[in-house]
Design a protein around this motif. Structure first.
Motif, mmCIF file in Angstrom:
data_model
loop_
_atom_site.group_PDB
_atom_site.id
_atom_site.type_symbol
_atom_site.label_atom_id
_atom_site.label_comp_id
_atom_site.label_asym_id
_atom_site.label_seq_id
_atom_site.Cartn_x
_atom_site.Cartn_y
_atom_site.Cartn_z
ATOM 1 N N ARG A 183 0.904 -1.158 -0.253
ATOM 2 C CA ARG A 183 -0.115 0.071 0.024
ATOM 3 C C ARG A 183 0.884 1.308 -0.106
ATOM 4 O O ARG A 183 0.583 2.330 -0.721
ATOM 5 N N LYS A 184 1.809 1.323 0.806
ATOM 6 C CA LYS A 184 2.895 2.584 0.977
ATOM 7 C C LYS A 184 4.105 2.197 1.207
ATOM 8 O O LYS A 184 4.788 1.270 2.287
ATOM 9 N N TYR A 185 5.020 2.724 0.178
ATOM 10 C CA TYR A 185 6.505 2.294 0.216
ATOM 11 C C TYR A 185 7.339 3.418 0.796
ATOM 12 O O TYR A 185 7.222 4.609 0.022
ATOM 13 N N VAL A 186 8.204 3.448 1.784
ATOM 14 C CA VAL A 186 9.028 4.514 2.106
ATOM 15 C C VAL A 186 10.512 4.252 2.100
ATOM 16 O O VAL A 186 10.881 3.092 2.825
ATOM 17 N N GLU B 174 3.407 5.431 8.368
ATOM 18 C CA GLU B 174 2.737 4.124 8.612
ATOM 19 C C GLU B 174 3.001 3.134 7.214
ATOM 20 O O GLU B 174 1.703 2.653 6.771
ATOM 21 N N PRO B 175 4.002 3.023 6.754
ATOM 22 C CA PRO B 175 4.400 2.099 5.469
ATOM 23 C C PRO B 175 4.232 0.621 5.852
ATOM 24 O O PRO B 175 4.303 0.250 7.015
ATOM 25 N N ASP B 176 3.928 -0.029 4.651
ATOM 26 C CA ASP B 176 4.071 -1.323 4.864
ATOM 27 C C ASP B 176 5.163 -1.975 4.177
ATOM 28 O O ASP B 176 5.455 -3.326 4.272
ATOM 29 N N LEU B 177 5.913 -1.096 3.606
ATOM 30 C CA LEU B 177 7.262 -1.649 3.020
ATOM 31 C C LEU B 177 8.270 -0.415 3.293
ATOM 32 O O LEU B 177 7.885 0.717 2.926
ATOM 33 N N VAL B 178 9.516 -0.875 3.768
ATOM 34 C CA VAL B 178 10.316 0.041 4.129
ATOM 35 C C VAL B 178 11.538 -0.425 3.348
ATOM 36 O O VAL B 178 11.945 -1.631 3.802
#
Length: 261
Positions: A11-14, A80-84
């Motif tokens: 959903r969200k990559y940081v 609140e990423p789900d991929l870092v």
């Protein structure tokens, strides 16, 4: 190379780090900070068929590990990423008087905080500089750093991208003129390596540079002299003056947003 949309969905990559993650060496004047890089390329692939996907890149060139943690960690957690992805410590390794145990202990605290959120976390070993003039004297220090980093990844369930073992980076063409940052081909190859580590399908063409050119010794000496004159001397000068290549640079993607495909 796959021709279908990605089966691995985030959903969200940081992305956190220094010049490696910012994308230095992969110039693109149409993008923020004038660079593209492997992280942008990974985000482009993860965004395929993934409505609502957001990508932030907080990395800034020249940053030391402590600066990365102080400036980027809390900001990343707040998103609140789900991929870092995080690459840190490379600039520290080149400095004298480094205590590797202290450095990696600080790094481990950050990895624990990131994995503790439930996010998928990718971290790297440093690359093998045994082939590189000037930097090869750091090889032993890097090998120790890498073993400590492998332990951190094991203890916290982070995915390790083992740069040290990627033999293709012994080819000069995978590097920019400065021999410190990857070339566009190096960034493209790293994007493939990262996507493979994630188990993600992608449409990036493999890097095929063909046989490594044989360089005559006089030509290599001229290239080394040009590199020392145009990169090494100014680089050392910045160190002496306490300056950083990242002075005045802001994160190129401070908040998660869609990325153009």
């Amino acid at each position: 190379m796959s021709e279908i949309d990605n089966a691995v969905t985030y959903r969200k990559y940081v992305a956190l780090g220094d010049s490696f993650t910012e994308g230095v060496g992969d110039d693109d004047p149409t993008r923020p900070n004038g660079v593209r890089g492997w992280a942008d390329r990974v985000a482009e692939q993860l965004a395929r068929g993934n409505d609502g996907f957001g990508y932030a890149n907080l990395a800034i060139r020249g940053r030391l590990l402590r600066q990365i943690l102080d400036e980027q960690l809390d900001a990343a957690l707040a998103l609140e990423p789900d991929l870092v992805t995080i690459y840190a410590g490379g600039n520290d390794i080149m400095r004298p008087g480094l205590d590797l145990d202290v450095l990696v202990a600080q790094y481990e605290e950050a990895i624990a905080a990131l994995t503790g959120t439930g996010a998928r976390v990718l971290m790297w070993t440093a690359y093998d500089v045994g082939w590189a003039p000037v930097f090869r004297h750091l090889r032993g220090r890097i090998a120790i750093y890498n073993e400590l980093v492998r332990g951190v990844a094991d203890r916290h369930g982070a995915t390790l991208v083992d740069y040290w073992r990627f033999g293709e980076y012994r080819d000069y063409r995978m590097w920019d003129f400065d021999r410190l940052h990857m070339s566009p081909e190096g960034h493209r190859n790293m994007a493939i390596r990262v996507l493979d580590a994630l188990g993600a399908q992608h449409r990036i063409e493999p890097v095929d540079l063909g046989p490594t050119p044989v360089v005559a010794r006089p030509e290599q000496r001229r290239a080394d002299a040009k590199w020392a004159r145009e990169f090494l001397v100014p680089w050392v000068g910045r160190r002496v003056r306490g300056e950083s290549s990242g002075d005045g640079i802001a994160p190129k993607r401070p908040v998660p947003a869609p990325i153009d495909l």
